[in-house]
Design an enzyme around this catalytic site. Structure first.
Site, short mmCIF file in Angstrom:
data_model
loop_
_atom_site.label_atom_id
_atom_site.label_comp_id
_atom_site.label_asym_id
_atom_site.label_seq_id
_atom_site.Cartn_x
_atom_site.Cartn_y
_atom_site.Cartn_z
N TRP A 73 -6.42 60.43 -42.87
CA TRP A 73 -6.42 59.17 -43.60
C TRP A 73 -5.10 58.97 -44.34
O TRP A 73 -4.78 57.86 -44.78
CB TRP A 73 -7.61 59.10 -44.56
CG TRP A 73 -7.56 60.05 -45.73
CD1 TRP A 73 -7.36 61.39 -45.69
CD2 TRP A 73 -7.74 59.72 -47.11
NE1 TRP A 73 -7.40 61.92 -46.97
CE2 TRP A 73 -7.63 60.93 -47.86
CE3 TRP A 73 -8.00 58.54 -47.80
CZ2 TRP A 73 -7.76 60.98 -49.24
CZ3 TRP A 73 -8.14 58.60 -49.19
CH2 TRP A 73 -8.02 59.80 -49.88
N ASP A 74 -4.33 60.04 -44.46
CA ASP A 74 -3.02 59.97 -45.11
C ASP A 74 -2.19 58.80 -44.57
O ASP A 74 -1.51 58.10 -45.32
CB ASP A 74 -2.22 61.25 -44.86
CG ASP A 74 -2.95 62.52 -45.20
OD1 ASP A 74 -4.20 62.54 -45.15
OD2 ASP A 74 -2.29 63.52 -45.52
N GLU A 79 -12.41 67.12 -52.17
CA GLU A 79 -13.07 68.01 -51.21
C GLU A 79 -13.69 69.25 -51.87
O GLU A 79 -14.30 70.06 -51.18
CB GLU A 79 -12.08 68.44 -50.13
CG GLU A 79 -11.63 67.28 -49.26
CD GLU A 79 -10.52 67.64 -48.31
OE1 GLU A 79 -10.41 66.98 -47.26
OE2 GLU A 79 -9.74 68.58 -48.61
N GLN A 119 -8.47 66.26 -56.15
CA GLN A 119 -7.48 65.19 -56.11
C GLN A 119 -8.10 63.89 -56.60
O GLN A 119 -9.30 63.81 -56.85
CB GLN A 119 -6.95 65.01 -54.69
CG GLN A 119 -8.01 64.55 -53.69
CD GLN A 119 -7.62 64.82 -52.26
OE1 GLN A 119 -7.72 65.93 -51.78
NE2 GLN A 119 -7.15 63.79 -51.58
#
Length: 801
Positions: A363-364, A505, A620
């Site tokens: 998805w980056d 995550e 994150q």
């Protein structure tokens, strides 16, 4: 844009004449980097070979060549990584293929090989010219009263992505015998290899060729030729090498030079696939043409292509050389890695710096890199999104694999869209056993991320054609997947998304992750909007697509789910959005206290037994990422409260995270915080300050998502650029060090240059613009048409805070 002249490339000059030297004293925070588009390291440091392979990387979208020396071998992690060419050995992870090394060159003087592993260089300098994408090295070897200088320059052509070209100069202080061994080294570095089942060599005329076949039957051909040097020549073959040995007697102090041309083709290249192979012949022909054209012209063509890309994309900062260079370096990597030659490949999470993360697309690309391309290189953004259309069938197969309909995109996508992500991505450092992770099957937000990116491309560029050429189909199929996945809670009369993993995550298999739910809601809403757009623009196309997808039966369900999907709201008192159901009930511990509990430096904090999984420490940005993507949907008070709450609880265990906090900090006027996180993002590949291991898994390499985050931090964060499809909004908040910020961008195909200071914002329209665009700066509005100019003046500077 400031022009930097190319160094006088000869041994009687010195690269240091045009390079800011940094041999220990830092410019900013890192040794060896400064202004003027030149990354420099002085002195040879064996402990930085791995890092410098990424720092000095050359790429052209077709392949990436690590920043190693010409005499390097696989122990030095030399690699020429190919975009979109994958292979698997047995049950090992499938990864991109590293091509045979066509630039291999070893010099010997009077029988002494000149290689840092054998002789410590008396002097050494390595340079990456960001403006022109040129790699240079200058090394002096001193031994037994002899001294030999080597200087080489190489580039991966942007004009012809199959070509690598090198000029190699040398000079000895004493007369003697020089032996040049140059050719193709097929004994390559692999993480999960070896990938070559067959290796064959051929020599015909002036060129030499290595042709290899992978485990999956793909063919890669590397051809090379040398010109400009005379001497006694012979072929030398080894088990994995074909070299040309050139022996000559050199005069003391005289400079010698030769040029090397390398071409790489694979059986996947359209020009090879169309004729049933012939990769070797294509490579040989390309080398012959390159020799005929010559080094100088090939170099000039390459440099011209780079000048064109920089013209649109450079961001200029006045008053802060460290930030300027970090931005230049970040933008260089974005421009270098994008596969402009095809729409069947995209940008891997570690670029083309290595086989890390299986060379997969995450998805980056859509959320951290694509904004840069949409605003400055829209034709390349379109290709990146078309890659997702070419992998749509893989997403459909994945959805079906788990019993759902629609399109569930791969968490780690390769060339067909099949998911390369395994169920066991991390190894437990204590037991050595693989840990079950829930990235592949539970990070369902990936499909909505892609749909979001497609719609953003449409809103910003105005290019409807992408919707008719696969974009609409993706949006509908991803929406269908979520309708298939969601749970309807009758007692609450709402849809929920259970058993998911969000961007954080460290907390897996949670219910109603806020980021995921809001992204899915957006996907559903734009699916309904795209249906209306298609019907309005082309009823026949709409009917054909709905029939093709058998979508009529799902329309009412999508409408209902769009209305009834649960969106975790901000608390009325605290304004906090709970990251997922039950998050606030987890142990609230300081990050430093959690780290103090670690027994091993590389232990994974997530997973079933990870230290963070039962606490509020997150990997994150998660809720903060949500607030960045949907700026208009949340009040300043909500943004402020959530930034303050989640910031101290975020480990930033992903390079994606700091830029997200930087952008929201800038929006909230937290200038110092924004600058701190911006620099953390923009310098990550320069300093090497990042994780290289998760458990025992190597994750080193470049960080193109952070590179995109640096651009977003500067333009979206400090520049406040936002476009809702109708009005361009700018909200400058320049760091204390910045005197001015200048950047270019397009909306609706109209190009503008923005110049910002604390006193004013100046908007200049390109003379080729064809339609006016509305701008708003701190409540003031204006319309900028063809070749027009707007000035928003605030003498006290306060309106920008």
């Amino acid at each position: 844009m400031k022009k930097t002249e190319a160094p006088n490339f000869a041994l009687d000059g010195t690269i240091a004449d045009t390079v800011k030297e940094c041999s220990g004293a830092a410019v900013g925070a890192a040794p060896g980097w400064g202004g003027d588009f030149l990354l420099t390291e002085v002195g040879y440091h064996p402990d930085r070979v791995e890092l410098n392979g990424s720092r000095f990387l050359l790429s052209n979208g077709y392949m990436g060549y690590r920043g190693t020396l010409e005499e390097a071998e696989k122990e030095d992690l030399v690699a020429c990584t190919l975009a979109g060419v994958y292979d698997q050995v047995g049950t090992a992870w499938r990864e991109p293929v590293n091509a045979p090394n066509g630039l291999y060159t070893l010099l010997s003087f009077n029988g002494q090989p000149l290689r840092p592993g054998l002789i410590k260089p008396a002097a050494h300098q390595q340079v990456l010219d960001l403006q022109q994408a040129l790699h240079r090295r200058r090394t002096t070897f001193t031994f037994a009263e002899h001294s030999v200088e080597i200087e080489a320059e190489r580039f991966l052509s942007l004009a012809d992505p199959h070509l690598m070209v090198m000029a190699y100069h040398f000079r000895s202080a004493h007369a003697g015998e020089i032996v040049i061994e140059t050719g193709i080294d097929a004994d390559v570095w692999d993480l999960n290899g070896p990938h070559f089942t067959e290796v064959s060599f051929a020599a015909a005329g002036p060129s030499r060729t290595a042709t290899v076949r992978t485990n999956e039957g793909k063919v890669i051909a590397v051809a090379e030729a040398v010109s400009g040097i005379e001497g006694q020549k012979e072929l030398v073959t080894g088990e994995q090498r074909l070299l040309q040995r050139i022996t000559l007697t050199v005069a003391a102090g005289k400079e010698y030079c030769f040029y090397k041309y390398v071409a790489v083709y694979t059986s996947l290249d359209p020009e090879c696939a169309a004729v049933g192979g012939a990769s070797d012949r294509r490579a040989q022909e390309a080398v012959r043409r390159a020799v005929a054209v010559g080094f100088d012209k090939l170099r000039a063509e390459h440099v011209a292509c780079w000048a064109e890309r920089w013209q649109r994309s450079r961001v200029v900062v006045t008053g802060d050389p460290e930030a300027q260079f970090a931005l230049d370096y970040s933008i260089y990597h974005l421009l270098a890695v994008v596969p402009a030659h095809t729409e069947h490949a995209s940008i891997p999470a570690r670029g083309l710096s290595a086989q890390t993360y299986k060379g997969a697309i995450f998805w980056d690309t859509e959320l951290f890199m694509l904004p840069f391309f949409i605003y400055t290189q829209p034709e390349l953004a379109r290709k990146l999104l078309r890659y997702r259309y070419h992998t749509l069938d893989g997403a459909r197969r994945k959805a079906a694999e788990y019993g759902y309909r629609g399109a569930f995109y791969a968490w780690e996508s390769q060339e067909t869209g099949e998911d390369a992500c395994s169920y066991f991505n991390v190894t437990d450092v204590f037991s050595g056993r693989p840990l079950r992770t829930y990235f592949r099957d539970k990070q369902i937000h990936i499909s909505a991320d892609i749909a979001y990116a497609i719609w953003q491309y449409y809103l910003i560029t105005g290019d409807e054609s992408l919707l008719f050429e696969g974009g609409a189909e993706i949006i509908l199929e991803t929406a269908r997947f979520y309708y298939s996945y969601a749970y309807f809670k009758k007692d609450k009369s709402r849809y929920e998304l259970l058993d998911v993993t969000g961007p954080d995550e460290y907390h897996e298999r949670v219910a109603n992750n806020a980021y995921t739910n809001y992204m899915v809601k957006y996907n559903l809403a734009i699916a309904l909007e795209v249906i209306g757009l298609l019907r309005e623009k082309d009823e026949a196309f709409y009917q054909s697509l709905i029939e093709k997808l058998d979508f009529e039966k799902d329309l009412s369900g999508l409408v209902e789910m769009n209305e009834l999907l649960y969106l975790p709201p901000p608390d009325p008192q605290t304004k906090l959005i709970e990251q997922f159901d039950g998050y606030f009930r987890l142990e609230d511990v300081k990050l430093s206290d959690l780290k103090a509990r670690m027994k091993m430096p590389h232990e994974y904090l997530g997973g079933g037994n990870g230290l963070a999984s039962t606490t509020q420490i997150i990997k994150q940005a998660d809720v903060v990422a949500l607030l960045n993507l949907f700026k208009a949907d949340f009040s300043r008070a909500v943004k402020k409260a959530n930034w303050a709450y989640y910031e101290p609880r975020t480990e930033h265990g992903s390079s994606l995270s700091p830029c997200v906090y930087a952008m929201l900090a800038a929006e909230l006027g937290k200038k110092d915080w924004a600058y701190r996180y911006f620099l953390q993002t923009a310098t990550i590949d320069l300093t090497g300050d990042y994780k290289r291991y998760v458990g025992t898994l190597y994750i080193g390499g470049t960080h193109p998502a952070a590179n995109g985050g640096a651009w977003m931090g500067a333009v979206f964060g400090f520049g406040g650029l936002h476009f809702d499809g109708k009005t361009v909004k700018l909200k400058p908040l320049l760091p204390a060090e910045w005197q001015a910020l200048v950047f270019n961008f397009q909306v609706k195909g109209q190009w503008f240059t923005v110049e910002m200071t604390e006193e004013q914002v100046r908007v200049k329209a390109d003379r080729g613009n064809t339609q006016p665009i509305r701008f708003e700066v701190a409540g003031q509005q204006g319309i900028c048409g063809e070749n027009g100019e707007l000035v928003f003046a605030f003498p006290d500077g306060k309106s920008f805070g």
